[in-house]
Design an enzyme around this catalytic site. Structure first.
Site: not given
Length: 224
Positions: A204, A200
């Site tokens: 995304d 992350h």
């Protein structure tokens, strides 16, 4: 009064060599903030690969499809550092291989520019050397993405651990016949669950989804 129970002592095997290095690598990987995305993909076209290239396997189709998807969604074709993300123009796809000495990830370099025959030849060569313990440094460096395929072992679906510093890894489950709607008609099709694990810090959900969509398109495209 109950009798005391004696327990057999276990056998201690120190982690050495590849296994020790892999253990340290996994600790770093586990610290990465990751998320998982799964799609169902029709593998009917991929299953035809031997009609096109007798020496190739479904894994070779996955490598080519992943490489092309990395070019289409270059945000995934990166390495993640503490303070920066390094992007690459070519897709160097690693293949997770179980060996007697531990898990190895030899790399098909520049897979986005290779044909199925070329990928098959390279994959056969490096996987063979991995199992013989004869990989060179060049074989295992430079990877920008990894595929872990446990489908041939009957695993339906799983989450793979990111091969840090790469930003993502693809886990490929078993292909099974499922009753689905295709072109407005319900029919049995060979379907596999593909799960993308993403770091992350670099990716995304929307980017991961775009990559999986591009991958699904590549896998469903005619091989010939």
């Amino acid at each position: 009064m109950s009798a005391a129970v004696e327990f057999e002592e276990g056998v201690t095997t120190p982690l050495t060599g590849i296994r020790r290095t892999a253990a340290r690598h996994m600790v770093k990987a586990w610290a990465a903030p990751v998320f998982h995305l799964t799609v169902e993909v029709d593998m009917g076209e991929a299953a035809r690969v031997k009609e096109i290239s007798p020496g190739a396997t479904v894994t070779d189709v996955l490598v080519r499809a992943a490489a092309r998807a990395l070019v289409a969604v270059p945000e995934v074709n990166v390495l993640v550092g503490e303070d920066a993300v390094v992007a690459f123009a070519r897709a160097n796809v690693g293949i997770a291989v179980a060996t007697g000495k531990g898990l190895m990830v030899p790399v098909v370099h520049g897979a986005d520019a290779l044909s199925i025959d070329e990928i098959a030849a390279r994959r056969s060569e490096i996987v063979g050397r991995a199992r013989e313990g004869a990989l060179t440094r060049d074989d295992i460096t430079g990877g920008t993405f990894t595929i872990s395929n446990l489908g041939m072992m009957g695993v339906a679906r799983f989450d793979a651990i990111v091969n840090v510093p790469q930003a993502a890894i693809l886990a490929v489950g078993a292909t099974t016949d499922r009753y689905v709607l295709r072109d407005g008609e319900a029919q049995w099709r060979p379907i596999a669950d593909l799960t993308l694990t993403c770091d992350h810090r670099a990716l995304d959900g929307a980017t991961g989804a775009r990559f999986l969509n591009a991958l699904a398109v590549e896998l469903s495209a005619p091989l010939g």
